[in-house]
Design a protein around this motif. Structure first.
Motif, short mmCIF file in Angstrom:
data_model
loop_
_atom_site.label_atom_id
_atom_site.label_comp_id
_atom_site.label_asym_id
_atom_site.label_seq_id
_atom_site.Cartn_x
_atom_site.Cartn_y
_atom_site.Cartn_z
N UNK A 1 23.89 -15.82 -19.40
CA UNK A 1 24.00 -17.10 -20.08
C UNK A 1 22.65 -17.79 -20.00
N UNK A 2 22.13 -18.16 -21.16
CA UNK A 2 20.86 -18.87 -21.23
C UNK A 2 21.18 -20.29 -21.69
N UNK A 3 20.96 -21.23 -20.78
CA UNK A 3 21.25 -22.63 -21.09
C UNK A 3 19.97 -23.24 -21.66
N UNK A 4 20.00 -23.48 -22.97
CA UNK A 4 18.82 -24.03 -23.63
C UNK A 4 18.59 -25.46 -23.18
N UNK A 5 17.36 -25.78 -22.86
CA UNK A 5 17.01 -27.10 -22.36
C UNK A 5 16.76 -28.09 -23.47
N UNK A 6 16.43 -29.31 -23.07
CA UNK A 6 16.12 -30.36 -24.04
C UNK A 6 14.98 -29.91 -24.93
N UNK A 7 15.15 -30.13 -26.21
CA UNK A 7 14.13 -29.73 -27.17
C UNK A 7 14.31 -28.31 -27.67
N UNK A 8 15.16 -27.51 -27.00
CA UNK A 8 15.40 -26.13 -27.41
C UNK A 8 16.68 -25.97 -28.21
N UNK A 9 17.34 -27.08 -28.56
CA UNK A 9 18.65 -27.01 -29.21
C UNK A 9 18.63 -26.17 -30.47
#
Length: 193
Positions: free
Chosen positions: A73-81
């Motif tokens: 699972x790769x939790x995309x961070x802020x700005x990576x949406x």
């Protein structure tokens, strides 16, 4: 009917418990359609927002039963949406890289689920990963490493695991941006406070 991003955030809060900042990230991902700019506001289709907010949580036990070795699972961070093609990622430490490589050698590929606040925005089969040239390999700089990810689109054989996360929220507890579901103690089912 079109509603404001603020009203959409209230719907997410009521249905899922996501706070405003999290719901804005989900809206920016495009899962509820592209927002329509109207003056200083961003408007969304209310039916799409409500449908997205009603996605049920994926059952971790069912996901793990269908994914030998567990999905990454790769939790995309802020700005990576909007960065759903996850070709390079930062912050993958040596332990997670070793675990993933071992699972790829054992199973041929590892299911990859990129999420924004639990909502899957990209499904793929991870076939390889490597630290990019010029990235520091020292333990003190692991968070700055960029990792090249090799993946392919899910195959017909992988439909059993993709069904477990399609139109479902893969909710995980706090932790790193990368996590191999089922291998870390904090990566289990979220507990309600």
């Amino acid at each position: 009917m079109l509603i404001s991003a603020r009203a959409a955030s209230r719907i997410f809060e009521e249905e899922t418990g996501l706070v405003r900042q999290q719901s804005r990230r989900v809206l920016l991902s495009g899962l509820a359609g592209q927002g329509t700019r109207a003056g200083g506001s961003l408007l969304y289709d209310e039916a799409l927002v409500r449908s997205l907010a009603r996605w049920p949580e994926a059952d971790h036990a069912e996901v793990l039963a269908q994914c030998p070795g567990g999905p990454l699972v790769v939790r995309l961070g802020r700005g990576d949406e909007r960065a759903a093609p996850v070709e390079t990622l930062a912050g993958a430490g040596q332990i997670i890289r070793s675990q993933v490589r071992a699972r790829i050698e054992e199973h041929g590929s590892v299911p990859l689920v990129a999420t924004v606040c639990g909502y899957p925005v990209r499904l793929a089969e991870l076939t390889g990963l490597a630290v990019l040239p010029g990235a520091s390999a020292s333990g003190s700089h692991w968070a700055q490493q960029r990792v090249a990810v090799e993946f392919r689109e899910p195959s017909e054989e992988s439909s059993r695991w993709t069904r477990q996360v399609t139109e479902r929220r893969l909710v995980t507890g706090p932790g790193p941006a990368w996590l191999l579901l089922g291998s870390q103690p904090y990566a289990g089912t979220r507990r309600t406070a």
